[in-house]
Design a protein around this motif. Structure first.
Motif, PDB file in Angstrom:
ATOM      1  N   TRP A   1       0.843  -1.199   0.000  1.00  0.00           N
ATOM      2  CA  TRP A   1       0.000   0.000   0.000  1.00  0.00           C
ATOM      3  C   TRP A   1       0.879   1.250   0.000  1.00  0.00           C
ATOM      4  CZ3 TRP A   1      -5.175   0.666  -0.568  1.00  0.00           C
ATOM      5  CH2 TRP A   1      -5.660   1.955  -0.348  1.00  0.00           C
ATOM      6  N   GLY A   2       1.885   1.254   0.848  1.00  0.00           N
ATOM      7  CA  GLY A   2       2.770   2.402   0.908  1.00  0.00           C
ATOM      8  C   GLY A   2       3.582   2.579  -0.349  1.00  0.00           C
TER       9      GLY A   2
ATOM     10  N   THR B   1       0.813   3.870  -3.323  1.00  0.00           N
ATOM     11  CA  THR B   1      -0.047   5.038  -3.139  1.00  0.00           C
ATOM     12  C   THR B   1       0.396   5.887  -1.967  1.00  0.00           C
ATOM     13  OG1 THR B   1      -2.310   5.742  -2.625  1.00  0.00           O
ATOM     14  CG2 THR B   1      -1.608   3.628  -1.750  1.00  0.00           C
ATOM     15  N   ASP B   2       0.071   7.173  -2.023  1.00  0.00           N
ATOM     16  CA  ASP B   2       0.282   8.078  -0.895  1.00  0.00           C
ATOM     17  C   ASP B   2      -0.988   8.255  -0.077  1.00  0.00           C
ATOM     18  OD1 ASP B   2       2.955   8.594  -1.542  1.00  0.00           O
ATOM     19  OD2 ASP B   2       2.397  10.146  -2.977  1.00  0.00           O
ATOM     20  N   THR B   3      -2.052   7.613  -0.467  1.00  0.00           N
ATOM     21  CA  THR B   3      -3.343   7.767   0.195  1.00  0.00           C
ATOM     22  C   THR B   3      -3.357   7.019   1.522  1.00  0.00           C
ATOM     23  OG1 THR B   3      -4.460   7.895  -1.946  1.00  0.00           O
ATOM     24  CG2 THR B   3      -5.827   7.367  -0.030  1.00  0.00           C
TER      25      THR B   3
ATOM     26  N   LYS C   1      11.447   2.588  -0.683  1.00  0.00           N
ATOM     27  CA  LYS C   1      12.307   3.110   0.377  1.00  0.00           C
ATOM     28  C   LYS C   1      12.468   2.050   1.469  1.00  0.00           C
ATOM     29  CE  LYS C   1      10.872   7.892  -0.425  1.00  0.00           C
ATOM     30  NZ  LYS C   1      10.210   9.095   0.153  1.00  0.00           N
TER      31      LYS C   1
ATOM     32  N   LEU D   1      10.194   1.961   4.628  1.00  0.00           N
ATOM     33  CA  LEU D   1       8.807   1.504   4.500  1.00  0.00           C
ATOM     34  C   LEU D   1       8.696   0.052   4.949  1.00  0.00           C
ATOM     35  CD1 LEU D   1       5.853   1.546   3.496  1.00  0.00           C
ATOM     36  CD2 LEU D   1       6.745   1.090   1.196  1.00  0.00           C
TER      37      LEU D   1
ATOM     38  N   LYS E   1       0.642   6.365  11.799  1.00  0.00           N
ATOM     39  CA  LYS E   1       1.361   5.549  10.816  1.00  0.00           C
ATOM     40  C   LYS E   1       0.670   4.215  10.552  1.00  0.00           C
ATOM     41  CE  LYS E   1       5.667   5.686  10.102  1.00  0.00           C
ATOM     42  NZ  LYS E   1       7.145   5.549  10.101  1.00  0.00           N
TER      43      LYS E   1
ATOM     44  N   HIS F   1      -2.275   4.738   8.440  1.00  0.00           N
ATOM     45  CA  HIS F   1      -1.899   5.055   7.060  1.00  0.00           C
ATOM     46  C   HIS F   1      -1.646   3.799   6.240  1.00  0.00           C
ATOM     47  CE1 HIS F   1      -0.194   7.745   3.920  1.00  0.00           C
ATOM     48  NE2 HIS F   1       0.482   6.653   3.606  1.00  0.00           N
TER      49      HIS F   1
END
Length: 279
Positions: free
Chosen positions: A94-95, A98-100, A151, A154, A190, A193
């Motif tokens: 997910w990370g 997307t940034d959502t 990254k 993440l 976090k 998110h």
């Protein structure tokens, strides 16, 4: 009868995508329950339906869509033969894609392009394919260059959360604060998110889904987990009904046609995330 064909993603993608799957309902109408889960990316290759969530919310299922993380069991209804290619998006996935914030689409279905731009462009290629393996190969090819740019922090963060979830029957928030060095407020932000729910609720969800699998498979070696995980039997019944849509007594019966098919993911237990293989 429905059918589900599972295909493993390439090894370097398995921290981001749980499994690929092709689902077919050949009946003119079909209705069933799906347990609470992580986010899913789904291509409705033929036909469509409606997804019913808790508190009376309903969304159409058609085209290319994302089913956000679900906080309770959900109900699917189709009114024609249906075929779908999908994949489970692990929190790191997910990370990556997307940034959502995942919690902003919790318990909802949204057009995938609104979250992962351009993903619907692959629909015609998938619709032209008859073999599940070919669909999985295309998904691998699309995801591989994206994962190469991921990254490291993440995956490091989501790995800590996954380890915490698997560490105890009822993981404690104090332990998670110690593992991450983050405050309660920072953790809530976090975890929301990437996972779609706060840590405490996430712990409840994982506990109930793991217990449901133990009961469905009648695994006596893991029955001690059930005694440690819940206050009493009535507590277990309430939690399992919330997250699986049924009571413990019915888990081993034919209350759902999809449930035993979904449970076949356990054959990949040594290859995929426990968030998938044990729930």
């Amino acid at each position: 009868m429905p059918s589900i064909d599972y295909i493993m993603p390439a090894k370097h993608l398995r921290d981001y995508v749980s499994v690929y799957y092709v689902v077919e309902f050949k009946e003119e109408s079909f209705e069933d329950i799906e347990r609470a889960a992580l986010a899913q990316l789904r291509f409705s290759l033929h036909g469509g339906g409606i997804v019913h969530f808790a508190r009376g919310k309903s969304y159409p299922m058609s085209g290319v869509s994302i089913v956000g993380p679900t906080s309770t069991a959900i109900r699917y209804v189709t009114n024609s033969p249906y075929r779908m290619f999908g994949m489970g998006l692990l929190p790191a996935g997910w990370g990556l894609l997307t940034d959502t914030p995942a919690n902003s689409v919790r318990d909802s279905v949204v057009e995938a392009d609104s979250i992962i731009k351009g993903v619907s462009a692959y629909m015609p290629q998938l619709q032209a394919m008859s073999q599940s393996a070919d669909m999985a190969k295309l998904a691998d090819e699309v995801l591989t260059p994206l994962v190469a740019e991921a990254k490291p922090e993440l995956l490091a963060f989501t790995s800590i959360i996954d380890t915490w979830l698997a560490s105890n029957t009822s993981p404690e928030l104090d332990d998670l604060r110690g593992m991450t060095g983050l405050s309660t407020r920072q953790l809530a932000r976090k975890v929301n998110h990437f996972y779609g729910t706060p840590p405490k609720y996430l712990s409840r969800k994982y506990r109930a889904l793991r217990a449901a699998r133990i009961l469905a498979e009648n695994d006596e070696d893991d029955h001690d987990y059930l005694y440690d995980a819940f206050y009493d039997q009535s507590h277990m019944i309430r939690e399992l009904k919330l997250f699986t849509g049924t009571t413990p007594a019915k888990l081993g019966s034919n209350f759902s046609l999809l449930a035993p098919l979904i449970d076949k993911r356990s054959k990949f237990a040594n290859e995929i995330s426990p968030l998938t293989s044990k729930t």
